[in-house]
Design a protein around this motif. Structure first.
Motif, mmCIF file in Angstrom:
data_model
loop_
_atom_site.group_PDB
_atom_site.id
_atom_site.type_symbol
_atom_site.label_atom_id
_atom_site.label_comp_id
_atom_site.label_asym_id
_atom_site.label_seq_id
_atom_site.Cartn_x
_atom_site.Cartn_y
_atom_site.Cartn_z
ATOM 1 N N SER A 58 1.084 -1.708 -0.052
ATOM 2 C CA SER A 58 0.252 -0.261 -0.017
ATOM 3 C C SER A 58 0.553 1.316 0.213
ATOM 4 N N LYS A 100 1.024 1.846 -7.151
ATOM 5 C CA LYS A 100 0.604 1.683 -7.479
ATOM 6 C C LYS A 100 -0.801 2.542 -8.679
ATOM 7 N N ILE A 141 6.690 -3.485 -6.694
ATOM 8 C CA ILE A 141 7.002 -2.147 -6.552
ATOM 9 C C ILE A 141 6.987 -2.383 -4.687
ATOM 10 N N ASP A 142 7.814 -0.679 -3.864
ATOM 11 C CA ASP A 142 8.141 -0.725 -3.446
ATOM 12 C C ASP A 142 8.588 0.267 -2.961
ATOM 13 N N SER A 143 7.414 1.251 -2.277
ATOM 14 C CA SER A 143 7.954 2.335 -2.183
ATOM 15 C C SER A 143 8.694 2.905 -3.367
ATOM 16 N N GLY A 144 7.814 3.340 -4.839
ATOM 17 C CA GLY A 144 8.065 4.152 -6.319
ATOM 18 C C GLY A 144 8.638 3.399 -6.409
ATOM 19 N N ASN A 145 9.312 2.375 -6.155
ATOM 20 C CA ASN A 145 10.428 1.945 -7.013
ATOM 21 C C ASN A 145 10.366 -0.145 -7.572
ATOM 22 N N ALA A 199 11.532 -2.881 -7.372
ATOM 23 C CA ALA A 199 12.100 -3.756 -6.195
ATOM 24 C C ALA A 199 12.587 -4.855 -6.443
ATOM 25 N N HIS A 249 -2.554 -7.344 -4.772
ATOM 26 C CA HIS A 249 -1.821 -7.814 -3.697
ATOM 27 C C HIS A 249 -2.312 -9.186 -3.739
ATOM 28 N N SER A 290 2.884 2.212 -1.816
ATOM 29 C CA SER A 290 3.334 2.522 -2.595
ATOM 30 C C SER A 290 4.004 2.650 -5.257
#
Length: 204
Positions: free
Chosen positions: A1, A5, A173-177, A179, A159, A3
């Motif tokens: 949540s 999306k 996707i993690d924190s806008g990047n 991963a 999810h 991140s």
């Protein structure tokens, strides 16, 4: 949540513009300064199925299909039998088609899928299409999605890993990047974030 999306979905659907980089469809780069052209491109080539499509009016399922036909310019080819066939494909024809009624979230999703089938979209974007649903409704929607996405470019935001395990490529996707990326098997070996999700949601 959180991140990014939803932001990514809006960019892929040509609603928002990226801060950097570019998007190309069929090797043609999108010009985000020409919003009118992008609106036409989105209406003709991109079908979007949201978690809950609250924009659908509470008309009958048949009326919603005909509205989609008018919007896509396919109303002349939309016979009653074809409209009923579309509803059967998404498991909706059993409900009343003569009187407006309050549609459930799952029913609205299936109408959205039927409208995307009618539009013959080449690109399908699915935004958490099976979350917050009971098992029976999820099964019906998964069958409708399988029909919709056959031989089409499909991008799924989810999810629930059960909806994407067989994807050609998965992006974490993690924190806008981004991963990690790869197939399910590759990510199980190379991504601790993905493996942790899998162990919590499916394996256990």
């Amino acid at each position: 949540s959180g991140s990014g999306k939803s932001t990514l979905l809006n960019i892929l659907s040509l609603i928002d513009r990226p801060n950097s980089g570019s998007i190309s469809i069929d090797d043609k780069q999108i010009n985000f300064d020409n919003q009118k052209s992008n609106d036409i491109l989105r209406s003709k080539k991109i079908g979007i199925i949201y978690q809950q499509d609250n924009l659908l009016p509470d008309f009958t399922s048949l009326e919603n299909i005909y509205l989609a036909g008018l919007a896509s310019g396919k109303s002349k080819d939309l016979s009653m039998n074809k409209a009923k066939s579309l509803l059967k494909k998404v498991g909706l024809f059993s409900r009343s088609d003569h009187y407006p009624s309050q549609l459930s979230g799952g029913e609205k999703q299936r109408i959205s899928i039927a409208r995307a089938i009618l539009k013959k979209s080449k690109i399908i974007l699915l935004d958490e299409a099976t979350s917050s649903l009971d098992a029976e409704t999820e099964d019906k929607i998964q069958k409708a999605i399988s029909y919709l996405t056959k031989n089409r470019t499909t991008i799924v935001i989810a999810h629930r890993l059960s909806t994407i395990l067989n994807s050609n490529k998965i992006y974490v996707i993690d924190s806008g990047n981004v991963a990690a990326e790869g197939s399910h098997d590759e990510l199980m070996k190379n991504s601790s974030i993905y493996k942790n999700f899998y162990n919590k949601q499916i394996k256990m």
